[in-house]
Design a protein around this motif. Structure first.
Motif, PDB file in Angstrom:
ATOM      1  N   ARG A  93     -29.284 109.497 -12.974  1.00  0.00           N
ATOM      2  CA  ARG A  93     -29.039 109.492 -11.532  1.00  0.00           C
ATOM      3  C   ARG A  93     -27.655 110.026 -11.170  1.00  0.00           C
ATOM      4  O   ARG A  93     -27.320 110.126  -9.989  1.00  0.00           O
ATOM      5  N   ALA A  94     -26.863 110.371 -12.176  1.00  0.00           N
ATOM      6  CA  ALA A  94     -25.544 110.949 -11.933  1.00  0.00           C
ATOM      7  C   ALA A  94     -25.043 111.598 -13.215  1.00  0.00           C
ATOM      8  O   ALA A  94     -25.495 111.266 -14.315  1.00  0.00           O
ATOM      9  N   PHE A  95     -24.088 112.522 -13.047  1.00  0.00           N
ATOM     10  CA  PHE A  95     -23.484 113.223 -14.173  1.00  0.00           C
ATOM     11  C   PHE A  95     -21.965 113.149 -14.053  1.00  0.00           C
ATOM     12  O   PHE A  95     -21.410 113.241 -12.956  1.00  0.00           O
ATOM     13  N   VAL A  96     -21.309 112.990 -15.200  1.00  0.00           N
ATOM     14  CA  VAL A  96     -19.848 113.007 -15.263  1.00  0.00           C
ATOM     15  C   VAL A  96     -19.460 114.005 -16.346  1.00  0.00           C
ATOM     16  O   VAL A  96     -19.957 113.921 -17.475  1.00  0.00           O
ATOM     17  N   GLY A  97     -18.600 114.950 -16.013  1.00  0.00           N
ATOM     18  CA  GLY A  97     -18.197 115.949 -16.983  1.00  0.00           C
ATOM     19  C   GLY A  97     -16.881 116.588 -16.607  1.00  0.00           C
ATOM     20  O   GLY A  97     -16.294 116.263 -15.570  1.00  0.00           O
ATOM     21  N   GLU A  98     -16.428 117.533 -17.433  1.00  0.00           N
ATOM     22  CA  GLU A  98     -15.175 118.227 -17.116  1.00  0.00           C
ATOM     23  C   GLU A  98     -15.394 119.231 -15.994  1.00  0.00           C
ATOM     24  O   GLU A  98     -14.553 119.392 -15.110  1.00  0.00           O
ATOM     25  N   SER A  99     -16.544 119.925 -16.019  1.00  0.00           N
ATOM     26  CA  SER A  99     -16.882 120.854 -14.942  1.00  0.00           C
ATOM     27  C   SER A  99     -18.375 121.152 -15.008  1.00  0.00           C
ATOM     28  O   SER A  99     -19.029 120.939 -16.042  1.00  0.00           O
ATOM     29  N   PHE A 100     -18.906 121.654 -13.887  1.00  0.00           N
ATOM     30  CA  PHE A 100     -20.332 121.955 -13.776  1.00  0.00           C
ATOM     31  C   PHE A 100     -20.511 123.361 -13.202  1.00  0.00           C
ATOM     32  O   PHE A 100     -19.730 123.799 -12.353  1.00  0.00           O
ATOM     33  N   ALA A 101     -21.553 124.044 -13.667  1.00  0.00           N
ATOM     34  CA  ALA A 101     -21.884 125.336 -13.082  1.00  0.00           C
ATOM     35  C   ALA A 101     -22.241 125.129 -11.612  1.00  0.00           C
ATOM     36  O   ALA A 101     -22.889 124.146 -11.247  1.00  0.00           O
ATOM     37  N   GLU A 102     -21.808 126.045 -10.765  1.00  0.00           N
ATOM     38  CA  GLU A 102     -21.924 125.868  -9.319  1.00  0.00           C
ATOM     39  C   GLU A 102     -23.367 125.700  -8.852  1.00  0.00           C
ATOM     40  O   GLU A 102     -23.667 124.817  -8.048  1.00  0.00           O
ATOM     41  N   ILE A 103     -24.262 126.541  -9.340  1.00  0.00           N
ATOM     42  CA  ILE A 103     -25.652 126.455  -8.883  1.00  0.00           C
ATOM     43  C   ILE A 103     -26.310 125.182  -9.395  1.00  0.00           C
ATOM     44  O   ILE A 103     -27.063 124.520  -8.672  1.00  0.00           O
ATOM     45  N   PHE A 104     -26.029 124.811 -10.624  1.00  0.00           N
ATOM     46  CA  PHE A 104     -26.560 123.563 -11.158  1.00  0.00           C
ATOM     47  C   PHE A 104     -26.104 122.388 -10.308  1.00  0.00           C
ATOM     48  O   PHE A 104     -26.907 121.531  -9.929  1.00  0.00           O
ATOM     49  N   ALA A 105     -24.818 122.347  -9.977  1.00  0.00           N
ATOM     50  CA  ALA A 105     -24.289 121.256  -9.158  1.00  0.00           C
ATOM     51  C   ALA A 105     -24.940 121.244  -7.777  1.00  0.00           C
ATOM     52  O   ALA A 105     -25.247 120.180  -7.230  1.00  0.00           O
ATOM     53  N   GLY A 106     -25.186 122.436  -7.218  1.00  0.00           N
ATOM     54  CA  GLY A 106     -25.854 122.515  -5.925  1.00  0.00           C
ATOM     55  C   GLY A 106     -27.275 121.997  -5.987  1.00  0.00           C
ATOM     56  O   GLY A 106     -27.730 121.278  -5.076  1.00  0.00           O
ATOM     57  N   ASN A 107     -27.982 122.349  -7.048  1.00  0.00           N
ATOM     58  CA  ASN A 107     -29.351 121.843  -7.225  1.00  0.00           C
ATOM     59  C   ASN A 107     -29.347 120.327  -7.390  1.00  0.00           C
ATOM     60  O   ASN A 107     -30.238 119.634  -6.895  1.00  0.00           O
ATOM     61  N   CYS A 108     -28.345 119.806  -8.090  1.00  0.00           N
ATOM     62  CA  CYS A 108     -28.236 118.355  -8.263  1.00  0.00           C
ATOM     63  C   CYS A 108     -28.017 117.669  -6.918  1.00  0.00           C
ATOM     64  O   CYS A 108     -28.654 116.647  -6.623  1.00  0.00           O
ATOM     65  N   THR A 109     -27.139 118.224  -6.105  1.00  0.00           N
ATOM     66  CA  THR A 109     -26.879 117.634  -4.786  1.00  0.00           C
ATOM     67  C   THR A 109     -28.154 117.581  -3.969  1.00  0.00           C
ATOM     68  O   THR A 109     -28.437 116.580  -3.297  1.00  0.00           O
ATOM     69  N   ALA A 110     -28.955 118.638  -4.015  1.00  0.00           N
ATOM     70  CA  ALA A 110     -30.207 118.685  -3.253  1.00  0.00           C
ATOM     71  C   ALA A 110     -31.220 117.650  -3.739  1.00  0.00           C
ATOM     72  O   ALA A 110     -32.168 117.329  -3.020  1.00  0.00           O
ATOM     73  N   LEU A 111     -31.002 117.113  -4.939  1.00  0.00           N
ATOM     74  CA  LEU A 111     -31.874 116.075  -5.489  1.00  0.00           C
ATOM     75  C   LEU A 111     -31.251 114.682  -5.366  1.00  0.00           C
ATOM     76  O   LEU A 111     -31.846 113.698  -5.801  1.00  0.00           O
ATOM     77  N   GLY A 112     -30.044 114.622  -4.807  1.00  0.00           N
ATOM     78  CA  GLY A 112     -29.371 113.330  -4.675  1.00  0.00           C
ATOM     79  C   GLY A 112     -28.682 112.875  -5.949  1.00  0.00           C
ATOM     80  O   GLY A 112     -28.510 111.668  -6.171  1.00  0.00           O
ATOM     81  N   LEU A 113     -28.281 113.824  -6.785  1.00  0.00           N
ATOM     82  CA  LEU A 113     -27.641 113.519  -8.068  1.00  0.00           C
ATOM     83  C   LEU A 113     -26.175 113.926  -8.022  1.00  0.00           C
ATOM     84  O   LEU A 113     -25.860 115.115  -8.012  1.00  0.00           O
ATOM     85  N   PRO A 114     -25.245 112.982  -7.991  1.00  0.00           N
ATOM     86  CA  PRO A 114     -23.818 113.318  -7.959  1.00  0.00           C
ATOM     87  C   PRO A 114     -23.344 113.941  -9.269  1.00  0.00           C
ATOM     88  O   PRO A 114     -23.788 113.547 -10.351  1.00  0.00           O
ATOM     89  N   CYS A 115     -22.443 114.910  -9.153  1.00  0.00           N
ATOM     90  CA  CYS A 115     -21.763 115.506 -10.306  1.00  0.00           C
ATOM     91  C   CYS A 115     -20.270 115.237 -10.143  1.00  0.00           C
ATOM     92  O   CYS A 115     -19.611 115.850  -9.307  1.00  0.00           O
ATOM     93  N   ALA A 116     -19.751 114.309 -10.922  1.00  0.00           N
ATOM     94  CA  ALA A 116     -18.338 113.933 -10.837  1.00  0.00           C
ATOM     95  C   ALA A 116     -17.579 114.563 -11.996  1.00  0.00           C
ATOM     96  O   ALA A 116     -18.113 114.687 -13.101  1.00  0.00           O
ATOM     97  N   THR A 117     -16.351 114.952 -11.748  1.00  0.00           N
ATOM     98  CA  THR A 117     -15.546 115.563 -12.802  1.00  0.00           C
ATOM     99  C   THR A 117     -14.354 114.686 -13.172  1.00  0.00           C
ATOM    100  O   THR A 117     -13.824 113.942 -12.351  1.00  0.00           O
ATOM    101  N   LEU A 118     -13.970 114.801 -14.429  1.00  0.00           N
ATOM    102  CA  LEU A 118     -12.800 114.116 -14.979  1.00  0.00           C
ATOM    103  C   LEU A 118     -11.950 115.134 -15.726  1.00  0.00           C
ATOM    104  O   LEU A 118     -12.475 116.123 -16.251  1.00  0.00           O
ATOM    105  N   GLU A 119     -10.653 114.894 -15.798  1.00  0.00           N
ATOM    106  CA  GLU A 119      -9.804 115.748 -16.617  1.00  0.00           C
ATOM    107  C   GLU A 119     -10.199 115.585 -18.084  1.00  0.00           C
ATOM    108  O   GLU A 119     -10.692 114.530 -18.500  1.00  0.00           O
ATOM    109  N   ALA A 120      -9.962 116.622 -18.869  1.00  0.00           N
ATOM    110  CA  ALA A 120     -10.446 116.679 -20.250  1.00  0.00           C
ATOM    111  C   ALA A 120     -10.023 115.470 -21.089  1.00  0.00           C
ATOM    112  O   ALA A 120     -10.839 114.895 -21.818  1.00  0.00           O
ATOM    113  N   ALA A 121      -8.763 115.057 -20.977  1.00  0.00           N
ATOM    114  CA  ALA A 121      -8.278 113.942 -21.795  1.00  0.00           C
ATOM    115  C   ALA A 121      -8.984 112.644 -21.426  1.00  0.00           C
ATOM    116  O   ALA A 121      -9.388 111.869 -22.307  1.00  0.00           O
TER     117      ALA A 121
END
Length: 199
Positions: A93-121
């Protein structure tokens, strides 16, 4: 208006690696489906077959995880919606990563799936923490931009337009369109080229 998504809670699954493309998330042979039903069982099908039970999605310690923790540039490659659909139908129901491809993140938003980012460390620390304590409960707070976990409270980032759509309930375009039905009909009736001929 669609449901507002402000907080996602649950255990997590760690999927290491960078530049994971959508062909790996869902191999192309599964694109022939006429609906998205059943795609969850085919998520990472080739990687899982090669790992012979050792892939994170097949490990019991990560069973029923709601949050998928990934690396950098997750979801790159083709723009297919099938990739996030397969992960959602697997229970994420959600993703956490360093970065996400723009279109993938957009598709996730349209499905109600948050993509959150964290710094690498911090992401590496989170991965190690979840691998050491896989049953720990995580809580992703979209409004405060925080991730609560065994490490404490981590500061996350979101694409602001996606975060606003999710927390405001406008992420579901179909629901927004249906809600505006009366206004659409009123506008249509007012257009001179849609008026029926009286003769």
């Amino acid at each position: 208006m669609a449901e507002s998504i402000r907080r996602i809670e649950g255990s997590a699954c760690v999927l290491r690696g960078n530049d994971t493309d959508t062909d790996r998330i869902l191999p192309a042979r599964y694109l022939r489906c006429t609906t998205f039903d059943g795609l969850g069982e085919h998520a990472f099908a080739d990687d899982r077959a090669e790992a012979n039970g050792a892939h994170p999605l097949d490990q019991q310690r990560f069973a029923n995880a709601a949050i998928l923790i990934v690396g950098r540039n997750f979801g790159c490659g083709s723009s297919r919606e099938h990739a996030p659909q397969s992960l959602m139908r697997r229970g994420f129901r959600a993703f956490v990563g360093e970065s996400f491809a723009e279109i993938f993140a957009g598709n996730c938003t349209a499905l109600g799936l948050p993509c959150a980012t964290l710094e690498a460390a911090q992401l590496e620390q989170l991965m190690q923490s979840v691998e050491a304590q896989p049953g720990q409960k995580l809580a992703l707070d979209l409004e405060r931009r925080r991730l609560h976990c065994a490490l404490g409270e981590l500061s996350t980032d979101f694409q602001e337009s996606a975060r606003s759509a999710l927390t405001g309930g406008s992420w579901n375009a179909t629901a927004v369109l249906l809600e505006a039905g009366a206004a659409i009909e009123k506008t249509a009736r007012a257009l001179p080229y849609t008026a029926r001929s009286s003769g």
